[in-house]
Scaffold this active site. Sequence first.
Site, PDB file in Angstrom:
ATOM      1  N   HIS A  53       0.887  -1.171   0.000  1.00 37.26           N
ATOM      2  CA  HIS A  53       0.000   0.000   0.000  1.00 37.26           C
ATOM      3  C   HIS A  53       0.921   1.216   0.000  1.00 37.26           C
ATOM      4  CE1 HIS A  53      -2.320  -3.012   2.339  1.00 37.26           C
ATOM      5  NE2 HIS A  53      -3.403  -2.441   1.874  1.00 37.26           N
TER       6      HIS A  53
ATOM      7  N   ASP B 169       2.379   1.994   3.333  1.00 38.02           N
ATOM      8  CA  ASP B 169       3.308   1.030   3.947  1.00 38.02           C
ATOM      9  C   ASP B 169       4.746   1.463   3.738  1.00 38.02           C
ATOM     10  OD1 ASP B 169       1.069  -0.603   4.226  1.00 38.02           O
ATOM     11  OD2 ASP B 169       1.541  -1.788   2.430  1.00 38.02           O
TER      12      ASP B 169
HETATM   13  C1  XLS Z   1      -7.455  -6.633   4.134  1.00 34.49           C
HETATM   14  C2  XLS Z   1      -6.983  -6.853   2.783  1.00 34.49           C
HETATM   15  C3  XLS Z   1      -5.880  -5.913   2.336  1.00 34.49           C
HETATM   16  C4  XLS Z   1      -5.724  -5.923   0.845  1.00 34.49           C
HETATM   17  C5  XLS Z   1      -4.930  -4.795   0.313  1.00 34.49           C
HETATM   18  O1  XLS Z   1      -8.174  -7.421   4.696  1.00 34.49           O
HETATM   19  O2  XLS Z   1      -6.590  -8.190   2.668  1.00 34.49           O
HETATM   20  O3  XLS Z   1      -4.694  -6.189   2.979  1.00 34.49           O
HETATM   21  O4  XLS Z   1      -5.178  -7.118   0.377  1.00 34.49           O
HETATM   22  O5  XLS Z   1      -5.470  -3.574   0.653  1.00 34.49           O
END
Ligand code: XLS
Length: 445
Positions: A107, A110
Amino acid sequence: MVKSNLQSIRNLDGISKIQYEGKQSTNPLAFKHYDPNEVIGDKTMKEHLRFSIAYWHTLTADGTDMFGTGTMQRSWDSYSGMDLAKARLDAAFQLFDRLDVPYFSFHDRDIAPEGDSLQETNQQLDLIVGRMKDYMKDSQVKLLWNTANMFKHPRFVHGAATSCHADVFAYAAAQVKKGIETAKELDAENYVFWGGREGYDTLLNTDMKRELDHLATFLHMAVDYAKEIGYTGQMLIEPKPKEPTTHQYDTDAATTIAFLKQYGLDQHFKLNIEANHATLAGHTFEHELRVASIHGLLGSVDANQGHPLLGWDTDEFPTDLYATTLAMYEILKNGGLGTGGLNFDAKVRRASFDLEDLLYAHIAGMDAFAKGLRVAHRLIENRVFEDVIKHRYRSFSEGIGRDISEGKANFHTLEEYALKHSVMRNESGREEQLKARLNQYLLED
Ligand code: XLS
Ligand code: CA
Ligand code: CA
């Protein structure tokens, strides 16, 4: 932050590349089943599995949960702000190298922290993206996908594209615009939209139709912008039924596909199927993969598992061999994942705080999928289930069954037939025998 004083390795300098040692190996820092160069069918294991490391769980998260602060012991602990972002980036590419994974995902937030303004936030992101690009060039590690975090900051309390506040919609658009530019800059093979807070908690304050319309408008704008700047990666939507909102709009594969078709988006998007989200939706992982696959919309996979006794998104590393085998079965039958991959959207447990636990966890997940791949390939090669299924539906290959299949029957001809054939014999579904066959293959391999 309060940390325990437990000892762990402080960095990955002293750890060499993880090697395949075979199933007899007792070395915890070796692959037992994942042999990247082994050819299975027409591709190597590495090409089939296309493993990816998720930045947020592995590099960014510190083990904080609802009841306690961070526990993770990390080599980058002493840094903060942009220095922390840089230290994490250095460690990330060290980890990718040790595990020899070809891909990673992140993200926007991140990899670099938010600044005091969107301008500053974007500048900080650009700085890290520039460094990341150099690392990617040197290491040949590629970006499976990136996405925008539009759920953490309080501005997204009511959602992003489905917020009741137009300014939030605009901010989210700016963020995704930047995300698509980042995807282009780093040659991301896919760009992901997971709903975040796109959903609702109560209909008493929600105009559901309007929110869905807004979401579709937003996604169309994203498609248009990608086209405008020449970003050609695959757009993905990731279904999830609940958490953080009570009702997430992209509930499961079937709901998401209906939404995409309703709004004319199915040509532009495929699905990113996550195992834990499938089980939260009351489905199996393989069910969700099959639904996406039969619509030609299986794009990528978030490889993890939920805990069978817990009703939330535990994001555990995948170690359940039944699940990995049945998932690989679906993926092979789909003809692979195209530009997608197996992204470890999984976190080590809060009590697995040592740096080396990150290695053990990924090794466990990679081995579980490698084993699943081998077994699934043999099951398909030997037509173990295919022949059973073909036989089971054989009444549709001749006579009245063929007429039904070919669209030549109607209620009149079927009534005429039923009046003459009202005594019929069903056959056993043989579920237990088939499960025993599956066990046999799992144990033999
Ligand atoms: C959350 C999601 C997230 C997505 C990316 O539950 O899995 O991590 O994969 O935003
Ligand atoms: Ca996910
Ligand atoms: Ca999840």
